[in-house]
Design a protein around this motif. Structure first.
Motif, mmCIF file in Angstrom:
data_model
loop_
_atom_site.group_PDB
_atom_site.id
_atom_site.type_symbol
_atom_site.label_atom_id
_atom_site.label_comp_id
_atom_site.label_asym_id
_atom_site.label_seq_id
_atom_site.Cartn_x
_atom_site.Cartn_y
_atom_site.Cartn_z
ATOM 1 N N ALA A 1 -6.078 10.203 2.620
ATOM 2 C CA ALA A 1 -6.761 8.940 2.343
ATOM 3 C C ALA A 1 -6.679 8.062 3.574
ATOM 4 O O ALA A 1 -5.697 8.109 4.322
ATOM 5 C CB ALA A 1 -6.123 8.236 1.151
ATOM 6 N N ILE B 1 -6.975 3.984 4.815
ATOM 7 C CA ILE B 1 -7.042 2.582 4.396
ATOM 8 C C ILE B 1 -6.859 1.671 5.602
ATOM 9 O O ILE B 1 -6.366 2.090 6.649
ATOM 10 C CB ILE B 1 -5.969 2.229 3.333
ATOM 11 C CG1 ILE B 1 -4.548 2.359 3.921
ATOM 12 C CG2 ILE B 1 -6.135 3.064 2.081
ATOM 13 C CD1 ILE B 1 -3.460 1.762 3.034
ATOM 14 N N PHE C 1 -11.442 2.524 2.079
ATOM 15 C CA PHE C 1 -10.509 3.393 1.355
ATOM 16 C C PHE C 1 -11.285 4.682 1.074
ATOM 17 O O PHE C 1 -12.048 4.784 0.126
ATOM 18 C CB PHE C 1 -10.054 2.735 0.056
ATOM 19 C CG PHE C 1 -8.828 3.366 -0.563
ATOM 20 C CD1 PHE C 1 -8.594 4.722 -0.504
ATOM 21 C CD2 PHE C 1 -7.883 2.569 -1.201
ATOM 22 C CE1 PHE C 1 -7.468 5.295 -1.064
ATOM 23 C CE2 PHE C 1 -6.743 3.120 -1.776
ATOM 24 C CZ PHE C 1 -6.542 4.493 -1.705
ATOM 25 N N SER D 1 0.831 -1.207 0.000
ATOM 26 C CA SER D 1 0.000 0.000 0.000
ATOM 27 C C SER D 1 0.865 1.256 0.000
ATOM 28 O O SER D 1 0.594 2.211 -0.750
ATOM 29 C CB SER D 1 -0.922 0.000 1.222
ATOM 30 O OG SER D 1 -1.889 -1.022 1.123
ATOM 31 N N SER E 1 -17.527 -0.298 0.225
ATOM 32 C CA SER E 1 -16.344 0.402 0.721
ATOM 33 C C SER E 1 -15.449 -0.591 1.433
ATOM 34 O O SER E 1 -15.901 -1.331 2.311
ATOM 35 C CB SER E 1 -16.761 1.506 1.688
ATOM 36 O OG SER E 1 -15.667 1.918 2.479
ATOM 37 N N TRP F 1 -9.093 -6.427 -5.129
ATOM 38 C CA TRP F 1 -8.866 -6.431 -3.682
ATOM 39 C C TRP F 1 -8.558 -7.846 -3.194
ATOM 40 O O TRP F 1 -9.098 -8.820 -3.705
ATOM 41 C CB TRP F 1 -10.111 -5.916 -2.957
ATOM 42 C CG TRP F 1 -10.003 -6.104 -1.460
ATOM 43 C CD1 TRP F 1 -9.518 -5.199 -0.569
ATOM 44 C CD2 TRP F 1 -10.349 -7.264 -0.707
ATOM 45 N NE1 TRP F 1 -9.544 -5.724 0.700
ATOM 46 C CE2 TRP F 1 -10.043 -7.006 0.643
ATOM 47 C CE3 TRP F 1 -10.876 -8.513 -1.040
ATOM 48 C CZ2 TRP F 1 -10.267 -7.918 1.665
ATOM 49 C CZ3 TRP F 1 -11.082 -9.442 -0.028
ATOM 50 C CH2 TRP F 1 -10.790 -9.141 1.304
ATOM 51 N N PHE G 1 -4.940 3.785 -5.577
ATOM 52 C CA PHE G 1 -4.154 4.885 -5.021
ATOM 53 C C PHE G 1 -4.018 6.037 -6.014
ATOM 54 O O PHE G 1 -4.052 7.206 -5.618
ATOM 55 C CB PHE G 1 -2.776 4.377 -4.577
ATOM 56 C CG PHE G 1 -2.838 3.564 -3.324
ATOM 57 C CD1 PHE G 1 -2.792 4.167 -2.077
ATOM 58 C CD2 PHE G 1 -2.965 2.181 -3.379
ATOM 59 C CE1 PHE G 1 -2.869 3.426 -0.913
ATOM 60 C CE2 PHE G 1 -3.046 1.428 -2.227
ATOM 61 C CZ PHE G 1 -3.005 2.049 -0.986
ATOM 62 N N TYR H 1 -5.136 -3.049 -1.903
ATOM 63 C CA TYR H 1 -6.068 -2.241 -2.685
ATOM 64 C C TYR H 1 -5.699 -2.109 -4.156
ATOM 65 O O TYR H 1 -6.574 -1.900 -4.991
ATOM 66 C CB TYR H 1 -6.164 -0.842 -2.080
ATOM 67 C CG TYR H 1 -6.796 -0.829 -0.710
ATOM 68 C CD1 TYR H 1 -8.180 -0.860 -0.564
ATOM 69 C CD2 TYR H 1 -6.019 -0.787 0.439
ATOM 70 C CE1 TYR H 1 -8.772 -0.836 0.684
ATOM 71 C CE2 TYR H 1 -6.601 -0.771 1.705
ATOM 72 C CZ TYR H 1 -7.979 -0.797 1.821
ATOM 73 O OH TYR H 1 -8.555 -0.786 3.069
ATOM 74 N N ALA I 1 -7.325 7.862 -5.930
ATOM 75 C CA ALA I 1 -7.466 8.606 -4.683
ATOM 76 C C ALA I 1 -6.592 9.859 -4.699
ATOM 77 O O ALA I 1 -7.037 10.946 -4.295
ATOM 78 C CB ALA I 1 -7.093 7.719 -3.498
#
Length: 300
Positions: free
Chosen positions: A116, A118, A212, A36, A209, A268, A129, A124, A132
């Motif tokens: 953000a 997470i 994130f 991440s 959701s 995911w 990313f 993710y 986002a």
């Protein structure tokens, strides 16, 4: 102002049975958080804040600071039962944290920029990313937040039930409502969640959701207000939890603004249970074989 990544890693890991947040799954011992953070850095994020329990602090520093130093700014925030309670008397029988929304609130004094949020134990994907980051450096405001939306059927575990924030989305891609469902699983040719002693069906393609979220820092004051109301109504219940979807749902229903549901093509996967670990390792190895990630993330 460059956005920050806030990682929720204060969970008790009760279902998993160990501190899964810092377990190595990558070929060079990388945690899911490593992937991440790696994706966040290449998307443009400049700071990471870990929400952890105080007794995790040395483990986190020893694992992350040597490899992240010089790559991204690092900060730590501890989630404590008594933080931001406004004088509320915490029941003696309450031992677990207040939940994910309270964890976000605990970062109030560490974050001044769009950010953000997470989970520590969810993978993710790069696309999430990048999307986002685009939102947090663009349309984000005190009246516009976002969540990254995943298809429910792609977020289940073969090894037990999962918790998901199930979203209702309008024709403009805005969130209409979000409801936390805590016992979701595939039951034959349908997906079911349980509430009390009843079962309800959920469509396979429902947007969910995976925690994130993209927020403007104004969310902290609003969250503190909601948390105090939550404590007044449910604080004496030792099992009550203050989830992030509560923030989103109230934000919309009170007319504070809109929450964009940004769909992602990323796959995911995560570790809710120990039995999920081999699948996570296999998924990471497949992404490495495709050239999505190097075999050692921080070697260069």
């Amino acid at each position: 102002m460059q956005p920050t990544l806030l990682i929720l890693a204060a969970g008790m890991a009760s279902r998993y049975g160990s501190m899964k947040q810092i377990q190595g799954f990558g070929p060079s011992g990388e945690t899911i958080m490593d992937y991440s953070i790696y994706d966040a850095i290449r998307a443009g994020f400049k700071k990471v804040v870990f929400i952890i329990r105080k007794d995790f602090a040395d483990d986190f520093r020893n694992i992350f600071e040597p490899k992240l130093k010089g790559r991204i700014e690092i900060d730590y925030v501890f989630q404590d039962l008594h933080d931001f309670t406004g004088g509320f008397a915490v029941p003696a029988e309450r031992t677990k944290p207040w939940g994910t929304a309270h964890a976000v609130l605990c970062a109030k004094n560490a974050i001044r920029e769009p950010f953000a949020v997470i989970n520590a134990d969810d993978f993710y994907g790069r696309d999430a990313f990048e999307k986002a980051y685009g939102f947090l450096t663009g349309p984000v405001s005190s009246s516009q937040y976002c969540i990254i939306g995943y298809e429910l059927a792609k977020t289940l575990s073969d090894n037990g039930t999962v918790s998901r924030g199930v979203c209702q989305v309008d024709a403009s891609g805005n969130l209409v409502s979000i409801a936390e469902r805590t016992k979701i699983y595939q039951d034959g040719n349908k997906i079911t969640y349980e509430e009390g002693d009843k079962k309800y069906e959920v469509p396979f393609d429902s947007k969910v959701s995976m925690n994130f979220w993209g927020f403007d820092p104004s969310v902290f004051a609003y969250t503190e207000q909601l948390f105090h109301a939550f404590l007044k109504e449910q604080g004496t219940n030792p099992k009550a939890e203050f989830f992030i979807p509560i923030i989103g749902d109230r934000f919309i229903k009170e007319g504070k603004g809109v929450i964009k549901v940004i769909p992602t093509a990323a796959q995911w996967f995560g570790v809710t249970y120990k039995e999920d670990a081999p699948d996570v390792q296999a998924s990471l190895n497949a992404l490495i074989a495709k050239g999505e990630y190097p075999s050692s993330l921080w070697e260069a």
